[in-house]
Design a protein around this motif. Sequence first.
Motif, short mmCIF file in Angstrom:
data_model
loop_
_atom_site.label_atom_id
_atom_site.label_comp_id
_atom_site.label_asym_id
_atom_site.label_seq_id
_atom_site.Cartn_x
_atom_site.Cartn_y
_atom_site.Cartn_z
N GLY A 103 7.73 -10.21 0.44
CA GLY A 103 9.10 -10.25 -0.51
C GLY A 103 9.06 -11.68 -0.99
O GLY A 103 9.19 -11.96 -2.14
N ARG A 104 8.77 -12.57 0.08
CA ARG A 104 8.77 -13.91 -0.47
C ARG A 104 7.63 -14.45 -1.56
O ARG A 104 7.82 -14.85 -2.43
CB ARG A 104 8.35 -14.93 0.51
CG ARG A 104 9.56 -15.27 1.47
CD ARG A 104 9.43 -16.32 2.67
NE ARG A 104 8.36 -16.03 3.70
CZ ARG A 104 8.69 -15.29 4.58
NH1 ARG A 104 9.87 -14.79 4.96
NH2 ARG A 104 7.86 -15.00 5.55
N LEU A 109 0.96 -1.20 0.26
CA LEU A 109 0.06 0.15 0.07
C LEU A 109 0.92 1.25 -0.02
O LEU A 109 0.61 2.44 -0.69
CB LEU A 109 -0.75 -0.18 1.43
CG LEU A 109 -1.90 1.24 1.30
CD1 LEU A 109 -2.78 1.19 -0.09
CD2 LEU A 109 -3.05 0.83 2.27
N ARG A 110 2.04 1.06 0.40
CA ARG A 110 3.01 2.27 0.65
C ARG A 110 4.21 1.97 0.15
O ARG A 110 4.51 0.74 -0.19
CB ARG A 110 3.25 2.69 2.02
CG ARG A 110 2.11 3.44 2.88
CD ARG A 110 2.17 3.57 4.27
NE ARG A 110 0.99 4.06 5.01
CZ ARG A 110 -0.15 3.78 5.02
NH1 ARG A 110 -0.43 2.60 4.37
NH2 ARG A 110 -1.08 4.11 5.82
N GLY A 111 5.11 2.81 -0.59
CA GLY A 111 6.34 2.45 -1.02
C GLY A 111 7.10 1.63 -0.22
O GLY A 111 6.96 1.50 0.97
N THR A 112 8.07 0.86 -0.77
CA THR A 112 8.81 -0.10 -0.11
C THR A 112 10.25 0.15 -0.67
O THR A 112 10.71 0.46 -1.89
CB THR A 112 8.53 -1.49 -0.39
OG1 THR A 112 9.15 -2.35 0.46
CG2 THR A 112 8.63 -2.09 -1.65
N ASP A 113 11.40 -0.22 0.10
CA ASP A 113 12.53 0.26 -0.23
C ASP A 113 13.33 -1.33 -0.46
O ASP A 113 14.48 -1.31 -0.76
CB ASP A 113 13.45 0.94 0.46
CG ASP A 113 13.55 0.35 1.84
OD1 ASP A 113 13.04 -0.66 2.36
OD2 ASP A 113 14.20 0.85 2.89
#
Length: 152
Positions: free
Chosen positions: A93-94, A80-84
């Motif tokens: 991530g999986r 929902l929000r940006g990720t780094d």
Amino acid sequence: MSTTAPSEQAPLTVADVVDILRRAAPPELAEPWDSNQLICGDPAETVRTVLLAVDPLPPVVDEAIETGVDMVITHHPLFLRGTDHVSATTAKGRSIHRLIRAGIALANAHTTWDCAAGGNADALATAVGLTSTTVLSPSSADPALGIGRVGR
């Protein structure tokens, strides 16, 4: 007697499916804080089968891989929000790693589908028998559409 072979259509691609999704749930209907997009996948890849789900949770990813679908479309976004990062050390991530390895695209339509004509709000209003409905929270892009419905 002559026979004519059925006309063959070009297969749909991920880009085609995203385009269909965006025509049904236009991006301009999205709330400014929301995410409605192709999350992973190659726009040029062929799509023969699609799995629909509310959330892109691990069991949905499991089912997509087990059944061999080409694309998953969810209501809620994975991010929902940006990720780094999309390291496989987190559940999200999986999920991304597993989908990409399996060649499965993931897209979502969240508030765009909540607002769209015939989308979630309209479908739920119909399901519970509301009549004379109006939009609860009109979209700035189109006041006739928006999130929620009220009625009798």
